[in-house]
Every structure is written in C-alpha cells, then in structure tokens.
Design a protein around this motif. Structure first.
Motif, PDB file in Angstrom:
ATOM      1  N   THR A 100       0.808  -1.219   0.000  1.00  0.00           N
ATOM      2  CA  THR A 100       0.000   0.000   0.000  1.00  0.00           C
ATOM      3  C   THR A 100       0.837   1.263   0.000  1.00  0.00           C
ATOM      4  OG1 THR A 100      -0.129   0.053   2.403  1.00  0.00           O
ATOM      5  CG2 THR A 100      -1.868  -1.146   1.239  1.00  0.00           C
ATOM      6  N   GLY A 101       2.054   1.192   0.512  1.00  0.00           N
ATOM      7  CA  GLY A 101       2.900   2.375   0.607  1.00  0.00           C
ATOM      8  C   GLY A 101       2.559   3.252   1.787  1.00  0.00           C
ATOM      9  N   LEU A 102       1.575   2.846   2.578  1.00  0.00           N
ATOM     10  CA  LEU A 102       1.170   3.621   3.742  1.00  0.00           C
ATOM     11  C   LEU A 102       1.721   2.968   5.007  1.00  0.00           C
ATOM     12  CD1 LEU A 102      -2.573   4.146   2.807  1.00  0.00           C
ATOM     13  CD2 LEU A 102      -0.713   5.783   2.562  1.00  0.00           C
ATOM     14  N   PRO A 103       2.209   3.748   5.926  1.00  0.00           N
ATOM     15  CA  PRO A 103       2.679   3.152   7.183  1.00  0.00           C
ATOM     16  C   PRO A 103       1.494   2.657   7.998  1.00  0.00           C
ATOM     17  CG  PRO A 103       2.820   5.519   7.304  1.00  0.00           C
ATOM     18  CD  PRO A 103       2.415   5.180   5.892  1.00  0.00           C
ATOM     19  N   CYS A 104       1.684   1.573   8.659  1.00  0.00           N
ATOM     20  CA  CYS A 104       0.637   0.993   9.487  1.00  0.00           C
ATOM     21  C   CYS A 104       0.870   1.442  10.919  1.00  0.00           C
ATOM     22  CB  CYS A 104       0.683  -0.520   9.375  1.00  0.00           C
ATOM     23  SG  CYS A 104      -0.658  -1.316  10.239  1.00  0.00           S
ATOM     24  N   LEU A 105      -0.020   2.277  11.438  1.00  0.00           N
ATOM     25  CA  LEU A 105       0.143   2.822  12.779  1.00  0.00           C
ATOM     26  C   LEU A 105      -0.644   1.982  13.762  1.00  0.00           C
ATOM     27  CD1 LEU A 105      -0.382   6.554  11.831  1.00  0.00           C
ATOM     28  CD2 LEU A 105       1.784   5.345  12.134  1.00  0.00           C
ATOM     29  N   ARG A 106      -0.001   1.639  14.841  1.00  0.00           N
ATOM     30  CA  ARG A 106      -0.702   0.879  15.879  1.00  0.00           C
ATOM     31  C   ARG A 106      -1.569   1.822  16.695  1.00  0.00           C
ATOM     32  NH1 ARG A 106       2.386  -3.681  19.014  1.00  0.00           N
ATOM     33  NH2 ARG A 106       0.234  -4.126  19.498  1.00  0.00           N
ATOM     34  N   SER A 129      -4.461   2.047  20.162  1.00  0.00           N
ATOM     35  CA  SER A 129      -4.525   1.552  21.533  1.00  0.00           C
ATOM     36  C   SER A 129      -5.394   0.306  21.661  1.00  0.00           C
ATOM     37  CB  SER A 129      -5.052   2.650  22.459  1.00  0.00           C
ATOM     38  OG  SER A 129      -6.364   3.019  22.057  1.00  0.00           O
ATOM     39  N   ASN A 130      -6.120  -0.066  20.591  1.00  0.00           N
ATOM     40  CA  ASN A 130      -6.952  -1.258  20.708  1.00  0.00           C
ATOM     41  C   ASN A 130      -6.073  -2.511  20.702  1.00  0.00           C
ATOM     42  OD1 ASN A 130      -6.213  -1.387  18.069  1.00  0.00           O
ATOM     43  ND2 ASN A 130      -8.273  -1.215  17.241  1.00  0.00           N
ATOM     44  N   LEU A 131      -6.578  -3.613  21.216  1.00  0.00           N
ATOM     45  CA  LEU A 131      -5.781  -4.814  21.425  1.00  0.00           C
ATOM     46  C   LEU A 131      -5.755  -5.757  20.226  1.00  0.00           C
ATOM     47  CD1 LEU A 131      -6.832  -5.614  25.090  1.00  0.00           C
ATOM     48  CD2 LEU A 131      -4.762  -4.499  24.298  1.00  0.00           C
ATOM     49  N   ASN A 132      -6.610  -5.537  19.234  1.00  0.00           N
ATOM     50  CA  ASN A 132      -6.647  -6.476  18.109  1.00  0.00           C
ATOM     51  C   ASN A 132      -5.652  -6.104  17.023  1.00  0.00           C
ATOM     52  OD1 ASN A 132      -7.845  -4.305  16.940  1.00  0.00           O
ATOM     53  ND2 ASN A 132      -9.749  -5.337  16.368  1.00  0.00           N
ATOM     54  N   GLY A 133      -4.932  -5.007  17.154  1.00  0.00           N
ATOM     55  CA  GLY A 133      -3.897  -4.638  16.201  1.00  0.00           C
ATOM     56  C   GLY A 133      -4.420  -4.034  14.924  1.00  0.00           C
ATOM     57  N   ALA A 134      -5.593  -3.408  14.968  1.00  0.00           N
ATOM     58  CA  ALA A 134      -6.154  -2.802  13.764  1.00  0.00           C
ATOM     59  C   ALA A 134      -5.450  -1.494  13.454  1.00  0.00           C
ATOM     60  CB  ALA A 134      -7.646  -2.563  13.943  1.00  0.00           C
ATOM     61  N   CYS A 135      -5.295  -1.227  12.144  1.00  0.00           N
ATOM     62  CA  CYS A 135      -4.670   0.022  11.711  1.00  0.00           C
ATOM     63  C   CYS A 135      -5.671   1.162  11.817  1.00  0.00           C
ATOM     64  CB  CYS A 135      -4.211  -0.088  10.258  1.00  0.00           C
ATOM     65  SG  CYS A 135      -2.787  -1.142  10.042  1.00  0.00           S
ATOM     66  N   ASP A 136      -5.138   2.379  11.755  1.00  0.00           N
ATOM     67  CA  ASP A 136      -6.005   3.552  11.786  1.00  0.00           C
ATOM     68  C   ASP A 136      -6.898   3.621  10.554  1.00  0.00           C
ATOM     69  OD1 ASP A 136      -4.988   4.310  14.191  1.00  0.00           O
ATOM     70  OD2 ASP A 136      -3.561   5.754  13.364  1.00  0.00           O
ATOM     71  N   ASP A 137      -6.408   3.047   9.425  1.00  0.00           N
ATOM     72  CA  ASP A 137      -7.211   3.096   8.213  1.00  0.00           C
ATOM     73  C   ASP A 137      -8.163   1.909   8.094  1.00  0.00           C
ATOM     74  OD1 ASP A 137      -5.427   1.103   7.771  1.00  0.00           O
ATOM     75  OD2 ASP A 137      -4.683   1.855   5.857  1.00  0.00           O
ATOM     76  N   GLY A 138      -8.270   1.076   9.161  1.00  0.00           N
ATOM     77  CA  GLY A 138      -9.217  -0.031   9.147  1.00  0.00           C
ATOM     78  C   GLY A 138      -8.611  -1.342   8.719  1.00  0.00           C
TER      79      GLY A 138
END
Length: 108
Positions: A85-91, A93-102
């Motif tokens: 995707t070329g987008l950084p994956c930001l962690r 605070s949720n525990l399931n490890g979802a990215c900010d972009d879903g």
C-alpha cells in the motif's frame, strides 16, 4: 588374513570418500568365507546415510530459518502490507492490532 576367535568382535572400517553429498538409502553387502572348508557367509543390510558432520550445519540453518519465519510471520505480514500500500501501518490503543485506516497491521 587374520583369524577371529569365538566371542571376539572384530571391527573393520571403510570409507567412500569425502567428496559429494552421500545422503540416501544404501544397501550394504557382506560376503565372507570362514572355516577350513571355506564356508560362505552372506548378508545384506539396508541403511540410511545422513552426512551430519559435513552437511549438518545446512540442516540446522534451514530449520532455524523455518522456525524464525513461523515466529515472525506477523511482522512479515505487516511489512508486506506496508510494501503493497505504501502507507505506514500505525498501531492504535486497541488490542486487536487494527490500523487507523481499518486494515490489519498483523501485530495482534
């Protein structure tokens, strides 16, 4: 020719050489004559040869790589998403490890 007495073990060693990769199943044949009448003893045995002294480090290296890939597969998945995707994956605070972009980071 040397005599072997009853109840005594006589070991004879042989070598096939150090060149090549001798991994595989082999058949070993024994043909020996004994006694005054020249009676013949014949035997065969199938065995597996694994050259662990010369090639064992490659097996250990391969097993280590497989274990490392299994343990680190989540990081590989996240890295692949970043590459794709070329987008950084930001962690978050949720525990399931979802990215900010879903999407899923894979850090779970």
């Amino acid at each position: 020719m040397r005599n072997v007495l009853p109840g005594v073990v006589r070991k004879m060693g042989t070598s096939v050489g150090d060149s090549g990769f001798w991994l595989g199943r082999y058949t070993v044949y024994l043909r020996a004559k004994y006694g005054d009448a020249g009676q013949e003893l014949y035997s065969q045995e199938k065995l597996w040869v694994v050259p662990w002294r010369t090639q064992g480090w490659k097996l250990l290296l391969g097993l280590g790589l497989v274990v490392w890939v299994i343990v680190a597969r989540r990081r590989f998945r996240a890295f692949w998403i970043v590459l794709k995707t070329g987008l950084p994956c930001l962690r978050t605070s949720n525990l399931n490890g979802a990215c900010d972009d879903g999407g899923s980071c894979g850090f779970g």
